[in-house]
Design a protein around this motif. Sequence first.
Motif, PDB file in Angstrom:
ATOM      1  N   LYS A 393       0.834  -1.206   0.000  1.00 25.17           N
ATOM      2  CA  LYS A 393       0.000   0.000   0.000  1.00 25.17           C
ATOM      3  C   LYS A 393       0.868   1.255   0.000  1.00 25.17           C
ATOM      4  O   LYS A 393       0.605   2.210  -0.736  1.00 25.17           O
ATOM      5  CB  LYS A 393      -0.911  -0.015   1.216  1.00 25.17           C
ATOM      6  CG  LYS A 393      -1.910   1.146   1.251  1.00 25.17           C
ATOM      7  CD  LYS A 393      -2.712   1.097   2.536  1.00 25.17           C
ATOM      8  CE  LYS A 393      -3.546  -0.182   2.592  1.00 25.17           C
ATOM      9  NZ  LYS A 393      -4.429  -0.192   3.803  1.00 25.17           N
ATOM     10  N   GLU A 394       1.911   1.250   0.811  1.00 21.24           N
ATOM     11  CA  GLU A 394       2.795   2.420   0.846  1.00 21.24           C
ATOM     12  C   GLU A 394       3.572   2.574  -0.457  1.00 21.24           C
ATOM     13  O   GLU A 394       3.804   3.693  -0.930  1.00 21.24           O
ATOM     14  CB  GLU A 394       3.761   2.297   2.020  1.00 21.24           C
ATOM     15  CG  GLU A 394       4.652   3.509   2.197  1.00 21.24           C
ATOM     16  CD  GLU A 394       5.480   3.447   3.462  1.00 21.24           C
ATOM     17  OE1 GLU A 394       6.382   4.288   3.614  1.00 21.24           O
ATOM     18  OE2 GLU A 394       5.245   2.536   4.279  1.00 21.24           O
ATOM     19  N   HIS A 395       3.971   1.471  -1.027  1.00 24.35           N
ATOM     20  CA  HIS A 395       4.683   1.528  -2.294  1.00 24.35           C
ATOM     21  C   HIS A 395       3.810   2.112  -3.387  1.00 24.35           C
ATOM     22  O   HIS A 395       4.263   2.937  -4.207  1.00 24.35           O
ATOM     23  CB  HIS A 395       5.161   0.125  -2.691  1.00 24.35           C
ATOM     24  CG  HIS A 395       5.927   0.084  -3.978  1.00 24.35           C
ATOM     25  ND1 HIS A 395       5.314  -0.171  -5.187  1.00 24.35           N
ATOM     26  CD2 HIS A 395       7.248   0.277  -4.250  1.00 24.35           C
ATOM     27  CE1 HIS A 395       6.227  -0.149  -6.151  1.00 24.35           C
ATOM     28  NE2 HIS A 395       7.403   0.112  -5.601  1.00 24.35           N
ATOM     29  N   GLN A 396       2.552   1.723  -3.425  1.00 28.34           N
ATOM     30  CA  GLN A 396       1.632   2.245  -4.424  1.00 28.34           C
ATOM     31  C   GLN A 396       1.393   3.739  -4.218  1.00 28.34           C
ATOM     32  O   GLN A 396       1.340   4.513  -5.185  1.00 28.34           O
ATOM     33  CB  GLN A 396       0.309   1.480  -4.362  1.00 28.34           C
ATOM     34  CG  GLN A 396      -0.711   1.882  -5.422  1.00 28.34           C
ATOM     35  CD  GLN A 396      -0.228   1.577  -6.823  1.00 28.34           C
ATOM     36  OE1 GLN A 396       0.577   0.662  -7.021  1.00 28.34           O
ATOM     37  NE2 GLN A 396      -0.712   2.336  -7.801  1.00 28.34           N
ATOM     38  N   ALA A 397       1.285   4.151  -2.964  1.00 28.47           N
ATOM     39  CA  ALA A 397       1.054   5.574  -2.690  1.00 28.47           C
ATOM     40  C   ALA A 397       2.259   6.412  -3.122  1.00 28.47           C
ATOM     41  O   ALA A 397       2.104   7.521  -3.652  1.00 28.47           O
ATOM     42  CB  ALA A 397       0.776   5.770  -1.204  1.00 28.47           C
TER      43      ALA A 397
END
Length: 768
Positions: A393-397
Motif C-alpha cells: 500500500k505504501e509503495h503504491q502511494a
Amino acid sequence: MPPPTAADAWLTGRRFGVVIDAGSSGSRLQIYSWKDARLARSDPNAGPLDTLPRVEKGTQGGEDWSYKAEPGISSFGDDPEGVAAYLAPLLAHARTHIPPALQSETPLFLLATAGMRLLSPQQQADVLQATCHFLKFHSNFRIDDPSPAGPCGSSVRIITGEEEGLFGWIAVNYLMDGFAGPRNNMQTYGFLDMGGASTQIAFEPGREEREKASNLIDVRLRLLNGHEVNHQVFVTTWLGYGTNQARERYVGQTILDHEANHRSSTFDVSLEKAVLDPCLPKELRLTESPTQLEDVDTHSTRPHMLVGTGSFEQCLERTLPLLNKDAPCPDTHCLFNGVYVPPIDFSASHFIGVSEYWYSSEHVFGLGGAYDVVQYERAASEFCARDWADIMKEHQASREHGQLGGDGQVEENGHVIDVGRWGNNVEIPRLQMQCFKAAWLVNVLHEGIGMPRIVDPGGNGTTTGDKVEEQAQNKGLGRPVFQSLDTVGDIAISWTLGKMVLEASKEVPPLSNSVPQLHDPLDAVELTDDSPIHPIRPPFLDFDAIEDQIAHRLPSSLTRQTLGFSPVTFLFYVFVVSMMVLVMYRLRHRLRSTVRRFHKKNRYNFAEDYAMEEAQPLKSPSPLPWSPSASRLSFQVLQPLRSLSSTLGSRAFRPPPIQIHSHHSPVRSNHFSPVRTSPIRSLSAPAPRAQNGLTASDVASGSATAFVPGSPRLDDGGIVSVGSVSSLSSRSRNSSQMNLTSLAARQTISRTNSTMHVQPGGSIRYEH
C-alpha cells in the motif's frame, strides 16, 4: 550532436579513455578524461603535483558520459554475428563525444564480467573475436594487438572477480584521496563489493602482516610529479556468496529442513507445501523451487509455497550456516568457506562497500553512508515485521504521488524529514528480498569478515546515518570502520574508474628513462597454482574466429558455409605440409648421403680393398661373411690361383671400365683407383689378362684398350695410354713416385714374389 572541436578551451591538453563494462544484464560505455600530465607540470596554477591525474567524466558538463545497451553481451554466445549490431550504438556514442583527431590516441576497453564467465570457452572465444573485429575495423580508437590475453590483447577480454575487486580498490582510494600525501602517513581504504553471484574483498594489510602474507599483488601508480607510489594489496572473491546465490542455497536448505520435520507427521496436504520463512516480510507468499539441491528425493525439488513470518532475528540465525565457517582452512587464517585472508586490523583498516552494500542500506532503509550496526538491525527488524499488504500500500502511494526520492529519503523544503522510505526506482522484487539481503549483509560483515560490532550503551534510537561518523569521532574511533557509498562527489564508484586511473597513471612521464614502464598489476602476476588471480583466456588459435575476422574480404564462394569446411584451417594445413616439404628439399643432399652411409654399412665394396702406399699393397680387410665374393674367395682357397682379372670380374662388383690410350705423354693424377689382387698368390704366373680378356702383350703393344686397376684418369675423364706405361708416374698418399711398369707387373703375383718386366717389343720376362 557533433563531437567537440579543437577550438574548445576545455579540450586543451585533454586525454580520453573509453571502457565498456560488459555485464550479465547489459553493457555500459563510460567515457573518462584527464589533463595531460606534461601540461599540468608546466602550469603554475595546476595545483599540487603529488597526486594522481584527475580523472573525471569525459564529456564537457558531465552529461551523456555514459551509455547503456541491453541485454548482456553474453547473450550472443550462440550468435556472435549479432555482436556488431549490438555494439554499434555504443561505439557511435563514443565517436560522437570524442574529437576525431584524438580518437587514435584514446584507449578503448571492453571488459566482460560475470555473464561471459558462464559461457563455454568456445563461446567466449567466438564473442570476443567478433567484438574485437568490430571495434578494430569500425573505429579509430587505440586497441591492442593480439596477445595471449586475447585477439585484441588486453583491450577486449574477460576479467575475473578478483580483477573487479582490485580495480574497485583503486577507484575507492583514488576518490577518497588514499593515494595522496607522504607514503608513511597514507592510510588506504579496504574495498568490499557484493553482487548477485559473488562478493569480493580487497585491502592492504598492515606492515607486519604484509611481511607474512602471501599472494599479495603489487600496485604501482605514478603521480603527476613523476614519483611512484607502491602498494601491496590482497584481493579474493567468494563465488556463490552473492545475495542471489546465497538466497538460492537458503531456499533449498529451508525446504529440506521443512521436509525433515514434517515427514513423519500427519497433517493437511494443503499445508504441506507451506514453508515458513522468517526472511520474508510477514504474510508474503512466494512459490519457489530449490535449484541447488542434489541427491534428494523428487518431492523436495518440487515448487513449494514459502510464507513469510517476518523475524529478522531468526533470519540472522538461519542464514549464518550459509557462510560455511567450518570448512577446512588450508592455511593459517581463513574467514569463511575455507578462503585464506590475512588478519585484518580494523583499528587501522577502514572499509567502503559498494553495490549491494549500498543498495541494501540506502534504497529501502535510507542508511547509506557511515554504518552503525545497531541502527541498521533496528531498521531491518522493523521492516521485516511489517505486513506485506501494508508495504504494498505504501509503495503504491509513493508511486502515485511521486513525493519520495529514489534514495529512500523524505525531503521537505530541501531538508530531510524522514528516512527508511523508498522511491519510484525501488522495485517490488527489492522489497521482497530486502529482509533476507539485510540479514545476509550483516552476517557477512560481522560473522564472515569479522568486523567488530560498535554498540553505544546509550542506545541509538534517534541516531541517523549522517551522525554516525560524528559519533565515531567523539568515541575516539576515527573514521567509521565501514561505510557504504555509491558516488563521491559526482563520480560513481566503479571498477571502470579504477581501470582508467591506471591508464592515466601510465601516461605520466617518469623522472628517468631507466624507470620501468607501468603495467596493469595483474600483468606482473606469475601464473602458478597458488596465484591469487587466474586470468580467463579462451582459446587463441581458433580458425573459425580467424575466418570471421577476414570474412568481409572473402568472396561468398570461399566461406565456411559454402565450402562445408573452414578455408583458413585448410590453408593452415597446406602451409604446414609445404614447409615440411621445403625443409626436406633443402636437406635432400644430407639425407641422401645419410641413407648411402647406412646402406654401405651392410655392403662390402670390393673396388676399394687396397690403396697404394709406397708401391706396396695394403692388407685387405676381411670380407663381410654374407658377401657373395667372400663365399667365392673361401671356396677358392683349395683351387689354383686365378687371375686378378677374374676376381675383379666377379658378379659381386663390376667397376666401370678404364680405357688406356696409346700415346706416351706422362700424366699426373690426383687419385688412384685401388688395385685389386688376390689374397692368395699363385705358384705359377700365366700371362695376365685384362677384364676384357686381352693379354698384357696386347696392352703393351697398344693394339687394344684394357682395364688396368689403379690406372689414373686424365682431367677430361679419359684413361692414360699404354704407351706411357713405362714413364707414367703418379703421386701416392705420401707423395712418393712409382713407375707404372711395376703397376702392370703387379697384375699377377706369384707365391715366390716373381716380378714381370715388359721388354722392348712387347715381350714379357718374369724373374723369381
